[in-house]
Design a protein around this motif. Structure first.
Motif, PDB file in Angstrom:
ATOM      1  N   HIS A 240      -9.299   4.281  18.089  1.00 12.84           N
ATOM      2  CA  HIS A 240      -8.940   5.341  17.036  1.00 12.84           C
ATOM      3  C   HIS A 240      -7.740   5.308  16.389  1.00 12.84           C
ATOM      4  CE1 HIS A 240     -12.912   6.726  17.992  1.00 12.84           C
ATOM      5  NE2 HIS A 240     -12.490   6.818  19.309  1.00 12.84           N
ATOM      6  N   LEU A 241      -6.604   5.286  17.164  1.00 13.78           N
ATOM      7  CA  LEU A 241      -5.243   5.303  16.704  1.00 13.78           C
ATOM      8  C   LEU A 241      -4.912   4.262  15.856  1.00 13.78           C
ATOM      9  CD1 LEU A 241      -2.521   6.803  17.164  1.00 13.78           C
ATOM     10  CD2 LEU A 241      -1.888   5.333  18.944  1.00 13.78           C
ATOM     11  N   SER A 242      -5.568   3.175  16.361  1.00 15.22           N
ATOM     12  CA  SER A 242      -5.179   1.757  15.309  1.00 15.22           C
ATOM     13  C   SER A 242      -5.782   1.941  13.991  1.00 15.22           C
ATOM     14  CB  SER A 242      -5.901   0.431  16.222  1.00 15.22           C
ATOM     15  OG  SER A 242      -7.146   0.765  16.205  1.00 15.22           O
ATOM     16  N   VAL A 243      -6.810   2.589  13.913  1.00 12.87           N
ATOM     17  CA  VAL A 243      -7.387   2.956  12.556  1.00 12.87           C
ATOM     18  C   VAL A 243      -6.698   3.988  11.946  1.00 12.87           C
ATOM     19  CG1 VAL A 243      -9.472   3.678  11.439  1.00 12.87           C
ATOM     20  CG2 VAL A 243      -9.597   1.818  13.449  1.00 12.87           C
ATOM     21  N   SER A 244      -6.443   4.958  12.516  1.00 12.24           N
ATOM     22  CA  SER A 244      -5.843   6.243  11.822  1.00 12.24           C
ATOM     23  C   SER A 244      -4.330   5.948  11.238  1.00 12.24           C
ATOM     24  CB  SER A 244      -5.736   7.419  12.964  1.00 12.24           C
ATOM     25  OG  SER A 244      -5.171   7.183  13.804  1.00 12.24           O
ATOM     26  N   LEU A 245      -3.713   5.142  11.715  1.00  9.38           N
ATOM     27  CA  LEU A 245      -2.460   5.013  11.463  1.00  9.38           C
ATOM     28  C   LEU A 245      -2.262   4.007   9.981  1.00  9.38           C
ATOM     29  CD1 LEU A 245      -0.329   4.049  14.651  1.00  9.38           C
ATOM     30  CD2 LEU A 245       0.117   5.996  12.951  1.00  9.38           C
ATOM     31  N   PRO A 246      -3.055   2.980  10.076  1.00  9.52           N
ATOM     32  CA  PRO A 246      -3.140   2.283   8.666  1.00  9.52           C
ATOM     33  C   PRO A 246      -3.558   3.154   7.570  1.00  9.52           C
ATOM     34  CG  PRO A 246      -3.952   0.756  10.516  1.00  9.52           C
ATOM     35  CD  PRO A 246      -3.349   2.288  10.974  1.00  9.52           C
ATOM     36  N   LEU A 247      -4.531   3.989   8.102  1.00 11.11           N
ATOM     37  CA  LEU A 247      -5.231   4.799   6.841  1.00 11.11           C
ATOM     38  C   LEU A 247      -4.396   5.903   6.436  1.00 11.11           C
ATOM     39  CD1 LEU A 247      -7.940   5.641   5.326  1.00 11.11           C
ATOM     40  CD2 LEU A 247      -8.508   6.975   7.355  1.00 11.11           C
TER      41      LEU A 247
ATOM     42  N   LEU B  54      -1.044   5.811   6.543  1.00 12.94           N
ATOM     43  CA  LEU B  54      -0.004   4.841   5.740  1.00 12.94           C
ATOM     44  C   LEU B  54      -0.493   4.588   4.575  1.00 12.94           C
ATOM     45  CD1 LEU B  54       2.592   3.762   5.819  1.00 12.94           C
ATOM     46  CD2 LEU B  54       1.839   1.558   6.826  1.00 12.94           C
ATOM     47  N   LEU B  55      -1.758   4.130   4.146  1.00 11.63           N
ATOM     48  CA  LEU B  55      -2.364   3.893   3.071  1.00 11.63           C
ATOM     49  C   LEU B  55      -2.467   5.148   1.902  1.00 11.63           C
ATOM     50  CD1 LEU B  55      -3.837   1.686   1.190  1.00 11.63           C
ATOM     51  CD2 LEU B  55      -5.991   2.283   2.145  1.00 11.63           C
TER      52      LEU B  55
ATOM     53  N   ILE C 154       2.775   6.088  -4.880  1.00 10.99           N
ATOM     54  CA  ILE C 154       2.719   5.363  -6.083  1.00 10.99           C
ATOM     55  C   ILE C 154       2.087   6.303  -7.370  1.00 10.99           C
ATOM     56  CG2 ILE C 154       1.034   3.444  -7.205  1.00 10.99           C
ATOM     57  CD1 ILE C 154       1.161   2.015  -4.217  1.00 10.99           C
ATOM     58  N   LEU C 155       1.219   7.119  -6.898  1.00 10.23           N
ATOM     59  CA  LEU C 155       0.670   7.838  -8.048  1.00 10.23           C
ATOM     60  C   LEU C 155       1.946   9.023  -8.582  1.00 10.23           C
ATOM     61  CD1 LEU C 155      -1.890   9.227  -9.495  1.00 10.23           C
ATOM     62  CD2 LEU C 155      -2.157  10.749  -7.675  1.00 10.23           C
TER      63      LEU C 155
END
Length: 347
Positions: free
Chosen positions: A11-18, A20-21, A28-29
């Motif tokens: 779960h942590l490995s998924v939430s961190l990149p998300l 960050l994205l 950028i916006l």
């Protein structure tokens, strides 16, 4: 330490990149919006520089003689006591009544006061109805020395229509007023009185040879105001309109600062010297040019006075709730343009 500690939390490995994205997208916006505003502000500044150096309109059309009358410049000496500038966009129905009332007042006053001379400039802001025909009918009746029409060809906005009229006026005093006649034209005397009072107050500031400054040479702006009608307006408007109005007033306060409670009343008077500085600097062409005028007055050191005027709501207003969005956009432009030094104030 258990064996499970050797493996990362899925779960942590998924939430961190998300996260960050999402943060990257938001950054950028934000940078994209900032770049858009800055480029837009820069383009307005470039356009203004071109307009300052471009040749002005050459002639007024005289429907009586079919001759062309050269356009004066705000830089020329005054030839009239007062000029009335009326911006008009698709006003064929409301303009006649306002013009009849205006011309009756001006003629009556000039008959009593021999030194009172006037002109009315109707600026047709690209109307698609019969506004220009109505305007030229008044030129035929009252002659081109008293009534003149400027045709902009396409719609630019109320601010640009008023700017054009101001730059081609001949008066010592210049009054902008709306084509709907919402403010009684006789109230110009209230603004006029305040300008003369400020002139007398500053009469100690004389020219080097000891003579008092002419009315056209002093710098004063008088703003007609409906602020005294605010309580009545709050009681009759819908709650969301009051909310938007209060929010808009707050943003105006943050943009232009305190001093003028009602910046949006379309009844304002300037001495010729003040108008020359203001309308050769103004950049906004549509909704919030009034706020920009207040901002410029403060930064150019032009004294301002706010005067209560008689006002009544006339059916046919072109202001909509969506106009608030356009106004907020232009207020941001004022802060960016002048705050970052992109828009230069010429003295």
């Amino acid at each position: 330490m258990g064996w499970w500690s050797l493996f990362p939390d899925p779960h942590l490995s998924v939430s961190l990149p998300l996260s960050l994205l999402l943060s990257s997208l938001a950054l950028i916006l934000a940078l994209g919006i900032a770049a858009f505003f800055l480029e837009y502000v820069r383009k307005i500044g470039c356009r203004h520089s071109l307009e300052r150096t471009a040749a002005s309109d050459s002639f007024f059309e005289d429907p009586n003689s079919l001759k062309k009358v050269p356009c004066p410049s705000i830089c020329d000496p005054p030839e009239k006591y007062i000029s009335l500038i009326i911006p008009a966009f698709n006003e064929e129905h409301r303009l006649p009544g306002a013009l009849i009332e205006t011309m009756n007042y001006l003629q009556q006053r000039s008959a009593v006061e021999k030194s009172f001379s006037y002109e009315v400039l109707i600026v047709d802001d690209g109307s698609t109805d019969r506004t220009s025909k109505v305007a030229f009918d008044f030129v035929r009746k009252y002659k081109i020395d008293n009534v003149r029409v400027i045709l902009l060809g396409r719609n630019h906005g109320k601010g640009e229509a008023i700017r054009k009229g101001m730059l081609h006026s001949r008066g010592e005093l210049l009054l902008m007023l709306d084509a709907d006649g919402a403010t009684k034209v006789t109230d110009l005397e209230k603004l006029e009185t305040q300008i003369h009072a400020l002139r007398e107050l500053n009469s100690s500031a004389a020219t080097p040879n000891g003579l008092s400054l002419k009315l056209s040479d002093i710098e004063v702006a008088a703003f007609g105001s409906r602020a005294h009608l605010e309580k009545q307006a709050l009681a009759t408007r819908k709650w969301y309109r009051n909310f938007l109005m209060k929010g808009f007033h707050l943003v105006v306060l943050l943009t232009a600062g305190p001093g003028i409670r009602d910046t949006q009343c379309g009844f304002k008077m300037f001495t010729r010297a003040a108008a020359r500085k203001l309308f050769t600097n103004i950049r906004l062409k549509r909704w919030c040019f009034d706020v920009e005028l207040v901002y410029l007055c403060k930064h150019l050191g032009i004294p301002m006075v706010e005067v209560s005027v008689t006002w009544s709501e006339i059916p046919g207003s072109k202001v909509r709730l969506t106009s608030i969005i356009h106004m907020l956009f232009e207020l941001i432009l004022i802060r960016l343009g002048y705050g970052l030094g992109i828009w230069k104030i010429h003295t």
